[in-house]
Design an enzyme around this catalytic site. Structure first.
Site, PDB file in Angstrom:
ATOM      1  N   ASP A  90     -17.398  -3.527  -7.106  1.00 55.59           N
ATOM      2  CA  ASP A  90     -18.413  -2.612  -7.290  1.00 55.59           C
ATOM      3  C   ASP A  90     -19.476  -4.125  -7.043  1.00 55.59           C
ATOM      4  O   ASP A  90     -19.295  -5.595  -7.333  1.00 55.59           O
ATOM      5  CB  ASP A  90     -18.921  -2.305  -8.227  1.00 55.59           C
ATOM      6  CG  ASP A  90     -20.172  -1.553  -7.870  1.00 55.59           C
ATOM      7  OD1 ASP A  90     -20.773  -1.305  -6.478  1.00 55.59           O
ATOM      8  OD2 ASP A  90     -21.121  -0.270  -8.907  1.00 55.59           O
ATOM      9  N   ASP A 263     -15.036   7.604  -8.847  1.00 53.46           N
ATOM     10  CA  ASP A 263     -14.332   7.030 -10.424  1.00 53.46           C
ATOM     11  C   ASP A 263     -15.519   6.980 -11.611  1.00 53.46           C
ATOM     12  O   ASP A 263     -16.880   7.379 -11.500  1.00 53.46           O
ATOM     13  CB  ASP A 263     -15.401   5.097 -10.318  1.00 53.46           C
ATOM     14  CG  ASP A 263     -16.177   4.507  -9.913  1.00 53.46           C
ATOM     15  OD1 ASP A 263     -17.434   5.149  -8.990  1.00 53.46           O
ATOM     16  OD2 ASP A 263     -16.804   4.410 -10.848  1.00 53.46           O
ATOM     17  N   CYS A 301       2.071  18.675 -19.877  1.00 53.90           N
ATOM     18  CA  CYS A 301       1.402  17.117 -19.516  1.00 53.90           C
ATOM     19  C   CYS A 301       2.464  16.338 -19.906  1.00 53.90           C
ATOM     20  O   CYS A 301       3.212  16.122 -20.802  1.00 53.90           O
ATOM     21  CB  CYS A 301      -0.420  15.906 -20.296  1.00 53.90           C
ATOM     22  SG  CYS A 301      -0.788  15.100 -19.855  1.00 53.90           S
ATOM     23  N   CYS A 303       2.060  13.262 -20.535  1.00 52.60           N
ATOM     24  CA  CYS A 303       2.127  11.226 -21.147  1.00 52.60           C
ATOM     25  C   CYS A 303       2.184  11.469 -22.402  1.00 52.60           C
ATOM     26  O   CYS A 303       2.552  13.010 -23.376  1.00 52.60           O
ATOM     27  CB  CYS A 303       0.420  11.493 -20.792  1.00 52.60           C
ATOM     28  SG  CYS A 303      -0.705  11.958 -22.529  1.00 52.60           S
ATOM     29  N   CYS A 306       0.639  13.539 -25.314  1.00 50.58           N
ATOM     30  CA  CYS A 306       1.453  14.724 -25.461  1.00 50.58           C
ATOM     31  C   CYS A 306       2.493  14.584 -25.364  1.00 50.58           C
ATOM     32  O   CYS A 306       3.468  16.179 -25.687  1.00 50.58           O
ATOM     33  CB  CYS A 306       0.838  15.552 -23.732  1.00 50.58           C
ATOM     34  SG  CYS A 306      -0.644  15.695 -23.425  1.00 50.58           S
ATOM     35  N   HIS A 331      -3.772  10.025 -21.907  1.00 50.18           N
ATOM     36  CA  HIS A 331      -3.996  11.522 -21.830  1.00 50.18           C
ATOM     37  C   HIS A 331      -5.382  11.904 -21.164  1.00 50.18           C
ATOM     38  O   HIS A 331      -5.171  12.104 -19.602  1.00 50.18           O
ATOM     39  CB  HIS A 331      -3.960  12.550 -23.261  1.00 50.18           C
ATOM     40  CG  HIS A 331      -4.411  13.635 -22.371  1.00 50.18           C
ATOM     41  ND1 HIS A 331      -3.322  14.218 -22.011  1.00 50.18           N
ATOM     42  CD2 HIS A 331      -5.034  14.513 -22.442  1.00 50.18           C
ATOM     43  CE1 HIS A 331      -3.441  15.391 -21.897  1.00 50.18           C
ATOM     44  NE2 HIS A 331      -4.853  15.904 -21.677  1.00 50.18           N
TER      45      HIS A 331
END
Lengths: 367, 367
Positions: A90, A263, A301, A303, A306, A331
């Site tokens: 940015d 984003d 999930c 991840c 999880c 997560h």
């Protein structure tokens, strides 16, 4: 740099990709925010596992700490932080809004009083370009003039016109072997200002276009309306990036209307504050009801959070253990990446509208 | 549970292994400390990558938060925290020393005022055993009476004799399908007390023995001397664990004298405070001299922190980014694991004395 792969038959959602010097990004894409050269709380190997393909850095913050010259000496932003995939920076434009109290602005550019040590930082458009070139990001944003909403029409129009003039100055100042510049459409919630801005910037033929100045005080409904009257004037052969947005429902509403890139700090920031995103709505992990709950945050999930129980995650937050924020950051980023991955699949099958409706219903079931 | 694989020909260092219900641990071993069911600041997949084979939990802390019943309902300590390898739990004995201000003790056991909410926690030896059985650790420590050093001989002797009586009570109370109990030798810096304690405990035939009550105020030289006069009385056919120790040089001094197992918060705590261990001595990452240093912390270290520059790591600490503590935690744990791995190789080749001398010289070169 943009390729349209498939247009959903029943809505504006589109499946595409962009190619950069550091690799390809499948669109629609969600980009985790790494303001200071790190996505807060997550090691890179785990960040890659979430499915993220492109991350953000911030011109204003990195120019203050550690300074763009230090970043250059330590390998440019890619070498510095170790992320070898695409990076977007940015421009500092958002800080013109968020740090308004320590900033003054004229036609030449913005001048900040450093939030670290009070020193003066001049940020004309040309310097924003130069810093981003020194950082070596794959996509640089032009310096734009972001104002709070609601605001007087005159203020919004002035900022919009200045944004167009600054975009032209940024384009002229650009001199980098691979970096691409995206222009930013401003104009608040005014259809005519947005249309004029989009048309003037389209004339300048940037490789990509962003919608800026949203998520700055307006309601979600107002934001979606702004997308509705702005996107038709943005070149369809270029990628479209909705800056700083947003909640999962905002991302899907953006995709529905033809946005390609997003984003937001929400998955990381909310994760650090014990909020987990799920298909059934957000969970507040500090809540006592999770104490003995042996279920994962979200069935299916993949991840690491999880692989544990909600009860364990709650324990980590109650005991103020760093692993709580770490695991919820992982997560939530995984949740956002799976959301855009499922969106891409839905678009390819011309069923994004159904996917959208299903998800909006699910989120409203809540905890 | 213990197998001696090789005795170094030139010193007391020994290469062995222990087998537990959750896997084998190569000795000498360093065990990262996971007081509350997490090794602070490090995700499990990254913890495994450091080379750690066994981790610690703490009876006192886990019984307060989240409570051993919650841990049991959420899968026991292994299922709760997700670590499927061997786990050792301390008994709460160290908190008799470290939380002395909120504790009183009689022959029956220790009574704490919770450091969380002021509630009363009674911890007789039998309850320490019961909590550890509920947690389901692979190795449980007996409740011992740890006192500060220096101290009156009478105080140290009383605590030592009580530790033996409590060990016997712990042994009688034990009733678990796979958990093994280690007894703890006390006796301060007094050779006769240490010898008597070791001999009395050896009579009770525990599967393993620890040396406790060190690193509580004495000098390193005094600690090494205590090892010299204690270890000869500990059964050589059982594993020997030096509790809460220590700096890299303390670990090597322990191995040299025949210690098999170590644990310490130093790699994790110091990592969070910007100190990195290296073969040339510790580095303080906040130091300005690292600002533009593009070298890794340690050449040849495979950890993710060493995929970045010292300058980047310094930046993370200066910007107060969570990734600084995360990466230095990973590096320091990797450093300790590589240190014991290199020690194991050196012992196998009968060259531990040379390895020890080389490392002690290297560390004194300092920054």
């Amino acid at each position: 740099m943009y390729t349209l792969l498939h247009q959903d038959a029943h809505c504006h959602a589109r499946r595409g990709l962009i190619q950069t010097a550091h690799g390809t990004v499948q669109l629609p894409a969600f980009m985790p925010v790494g303001t200071l050269g790190t996505v807060k709380g997550i090691e890179l190997s785990l960040l890659r596992q979430t499915g993220a393909e492109m991350i953000l850095g911030n011109t204003y913050h990195l120019s203050l700490r550690p300074g763009e010259d230090v970043v250059r000496e330590l390998g440019g932003l890619h070498g510095f932080c170790g992320w070898q995939g695409p990076i977007l920076t940015d421009s500092g434009g958002f800080q013109i809004f968020s740090l308004a109290k320590i900033m003054r602005l004229d036609e030449d550019g913005a001048i900040f009083r450093s939030h670290i040590d009070g020193s003066k930082i001049e940020l004309p458009p040309e310097r924003s370009v130069k810093i981003q070139e020194t950082l070596g990001s794959d996509i640089a944003m032009v310096l734009d003039h972001v104002v709070a909403l609601p605001n007087e029409r005159k203020v919004i129009e002035d900022a919009m016109l200045r944004t167009v003039r600054w975009a032209e100055r940024c384009q002229k100042a650009a001199d980098h072997p691979y970096q691409k510049q995206f222009a930013i459409v401003q104009g608040g919630l005014d259809p005519e200002l947005r249309r004029r801005c989009a048309e003037m910037l389209a004339e300048l033929d940037f490789p990509g276009y962003a919608i800026g100045g949203l998520s700055v005080g307006e309601t979600p409904a107002e934001m979606y309306e702004a997308l509705d009257f702005t996107l038709p004037y943005m070149p369809p052969e270029k990628p479209r990036y909705l800056m700083g947005v947003g909640r999962p429902e905002d991302v899907l509403n953006g995709i529905l209307r033809g946005v390609d890139m997003f984003d937001c700090v929400m998955p990381t920031r909310n994760g650090r504050n014990a909020q987990a995103f799920t298909d059934a709505g957000p969970l507040r992990l500090r809540n006592k009801k999770h104490e003995r709950d042996d279920r994962p945050l979200e069935d299916g999930c993949p991840c690491p959070a999880c692989q544990r129980s909600r009860g364990y995650l709650r324990h980590l937050f109650m005991a103020e253990e760093m692993l709580g924020p770490i695991l919820l950051t992982i997560h939530n980023l995984t949740y956002y990446q799976r959301l855009v991955a499922r969106s891409r699949q839905a678009i390819e099958a011309d069923r994004f509208v159904g996917f959208y409706a299903e998800r909006m219903t699910g989120w409203n079931e809540s905890e």
